[in-house]
Enzyme design. Sequence first.
Site, short mmCIF file in Angstrom:
data_model
loop_
_atom_site.label_atom_id
_atom_site.label_comp_id
_atom_site.label_asym_id
_atom_site.label_seq_id
_atom_site.Cartn_x
_atom_site.Cartn_y
_atom_site.Cartn_z
N ASN A 17 -5.31 -41.69 57.19
CA ASN A 17 -5.63 -42.48 58.39
C ASN A 17 -4.42 -42.58 59.31
O ASN A 17 -4.57 -42.56 60.54
CB ASN A 17 -6.15 -43.86 57.99
CG ASN A 17 -7.63 -43.82 57.63
OD1 ASN A 17 -8.48 -43.68 58.50
ND2 ASN A 17 -7.92 -43.91 56.34
N ARG A 69 6.58 -63.01 44.74
CA ARG A 69 5.68 -62.63 45.84
C ARG A 69 6.10 -63.26 47.16
O ARG A 69 6.01 -62.65 48.23
CB ARG A 69 4.25 -63.06 45.46
CG ARG A 69 3.18 -62.35 46.21
CD ARG A 69 3.10 -60.89 45.78
NE ARG A 69 2.24 -60.14 46.67
CZ ARG A 69 1.98 -58.85 46.54
NH1 ARG A 69 2.50 -58.14 45.57
NH2 ARG A 69 1.20 -58.24 47.39
N MET A 94 -2.94 -51.46 50.64
CA MET A 94 -3.56 -52.18 49.52
C MET A 94 -2.92 -53.55 49.27
O MET A 94 -3.18 -54.18 48.25
CB MET A 94 -3.50 -51.32 48.25
CG MET A 94 -4.23 -49.99 48.39
SD MET A 94 -5.97 -50.17 48.88
CE MET A 94 -6.38 -48.49 49.36
N VAL A 96 -2.55 -57.47 50.16
CA VAL A 96 -3.25 -58.57 50.83
C VAL A 96 -2.24 -59.23 51.78
O VAL A 96 -1.12 -59.57 51.38
CB VAL A 96 -3.78 -59.60 49.79
CG1 VAL A 96 -4.41 -60.80 50.49
CG2 VAL A 96 -4.77 -58.93 48.86
N ASN A 111 -7.72 -53.57 60.37
CA ASN A 111 -7.84 -52.91 59.06
C ASN A 111 -8.99 -51.91 59.11
O ASN A 111 -10.01 -52.17 59.75
CB ASN A 111 -8.12 -53.97 58.00
CG ASN A 111 -8.30 -53.38 56.61
OD1 ASN A 111 -7.49 -52.56 56.16
ND2 ASN A 111 -9.37 -53.76 55.93
N HIS A 113 -11.79 -50.31 56.72
CA HIS A 113 -12.42 -50.52 55.41
C HIS A 113 -13.48 -49.42 55.19
O HIS A 113 -14.28 -49.16 56.09
CB HIS A 113 -13.07 -51.91 55.33
CG HIS A 113 -13.68 -52.16 53.99
ND1 HIS A 113 -12.91 -52.44 52.88
CD2 HIS A 113 -14.95 -52.11 53.56
CE1 HIS A 113 -13.69 -52.56 51.83
NE2 HIS A 113 -14.95 -52.37 52.22
N ASP A 150 -8.33 -61.65 59.35
CA ASP A 150 -8.10 -63.10 59.35
C ASP A 150 -7.70 -63.53 57.95
O ASP A 150 -7.36 -62.69 57.12
CB ASP A 150 -9.32 -63.85 59.92
CG ASP A 150 -10.55 -63.67 59.04
OD1 ASP A 150 -10.43 -63.12 57.92
OD2 ASP A 150 -11.65 -64.08 59.47
N GLU A 151 -7.79 -64.85 57.64
CA GLU A 151 -7.30 -65.34 56.34
C GLU A 151 -8.15 -64.85 55.17
O GLU A 151 -7.69 -64.84 54.04
CB GLU A 151 -7.28 -66.88 56.29
CG GLU A 151 -6.55 -67.57 57.42
CD GLU A 151 -7.39 -67.59 58.68
OE1 GLU A 151 -8.64 -67.64 58.58
OE2 GLU A 151 -6.80 -67.53 59.79
N GLY A 152 -9.39 -64.45 55.43
CA GLY A 152 -10.25 -64.00 54.34
C GLY A 152 -10.02 -62.53 54.00
O GLY A 152 -9.18 -61.87 54.60
C1 GAR Z 1 -9.12 -45.17 53.03
O1 GAR Z 1 -10.38 -44.75 52.60
C2 GAR Z 1 -9.19 -46.60 53.54
O2 GAR Z 1 -10.37 -46.89 54.22
C3 GAR Z 1 -9.11 -47.37 52.26
O3 GAR Z 1 -8.16 -46.67 51.48
C4 GAR Z 1 -8.16 -45.29 51.85
C5 GAR Z 1 -6.74 -44.88 52.20
O4 GAR Z 1 -6.65 -43.52 52.50
N1 GAR Z 1 -8.75 -48.74 52.49
C6 GAR Z 1 -9.20 -49.75 51.75
O5 GAR Z 1 -9.92 -49.60 50.78
C7 GAR Z 1 -8.75 -51.14 52.20
N2 GAR Z 1 -9.56 -52.16 51.61
P1 GAR Z 1 -5.42 -42.93 53.32
O6 GAR Z 1 -4.14 -43.43 52.67
O7 GAR Z 1 -5.58 -41.44 53.14
O8 GAR Z 1 -5.55 -43.35 54.76
#
Ligand code: GAR
Length: 211
Positions: A17, A69, A94, A96, A111, A113, A150-152
Amino acid sequence: MLKMLKMAVLVSGGGTNLQAILDAIREGRITNASVEVAISNNPGAYALKRAENCGVKAVCVSPASYKDRELYNEALVQTIQSYQVDLVVLAGCMVVMPKAMIEAYPNRIINIHPALIPSFCGTGFHGLHVHEEVLKRGVKVTGATVHFVDEGTDTGPIILQKAVDVQPDDTPETLQRRVMEQAEWQILPRAIDLIANGKVSVEQSKVVIKE
Ligand code: GAR
């Protein structure tokens, strides 16, 4: 005249990405924006190499280097702030986001997803696991979502979504690849271009796009 949007891109793994963002800037599909820094929690992330290959500063802020943390969170926020960015992009990140980050960058963190929120999202839904759950449930359509953070967990205002068909013979890996190709690598650069060109606002917790 719009001010150039400066971004920090947060990564953890392969960085496809991040690559899609850098390619889109180079090809003019994202205008008025620059990646100031790529930051990884994982020192071995190939994403850091991708950044370097494109002449973008690559930095690792690893939880393993901090006593707890709290100290890691502080270091992460300080590192991002030191680059004076306008937008933080979680591109396969990854980690939070700590509360201090959300407070420092309200509606300034996005983000990607790998599912159609509010399906297959929330705590524990990340990476390949999302696609495993999609196949387990037998849905026929999945996709990807770009949203403000957001916070969630995966609860912020949705900016863009794109649907992708699930095929009967899909494995989690083939589905992940198709969702990336057909959805993620398109809508993440598109969302950044819209934000960089002042076309995205949040009104009553919903995103409004003026094209
Ligand atoms: C992607 O599929 C992204 O949408 C996902 O991790 C992968 C990272 O790939 N993100 C999540 O799951 C976040 N909750 P990349 O490092 O090749 O971009």
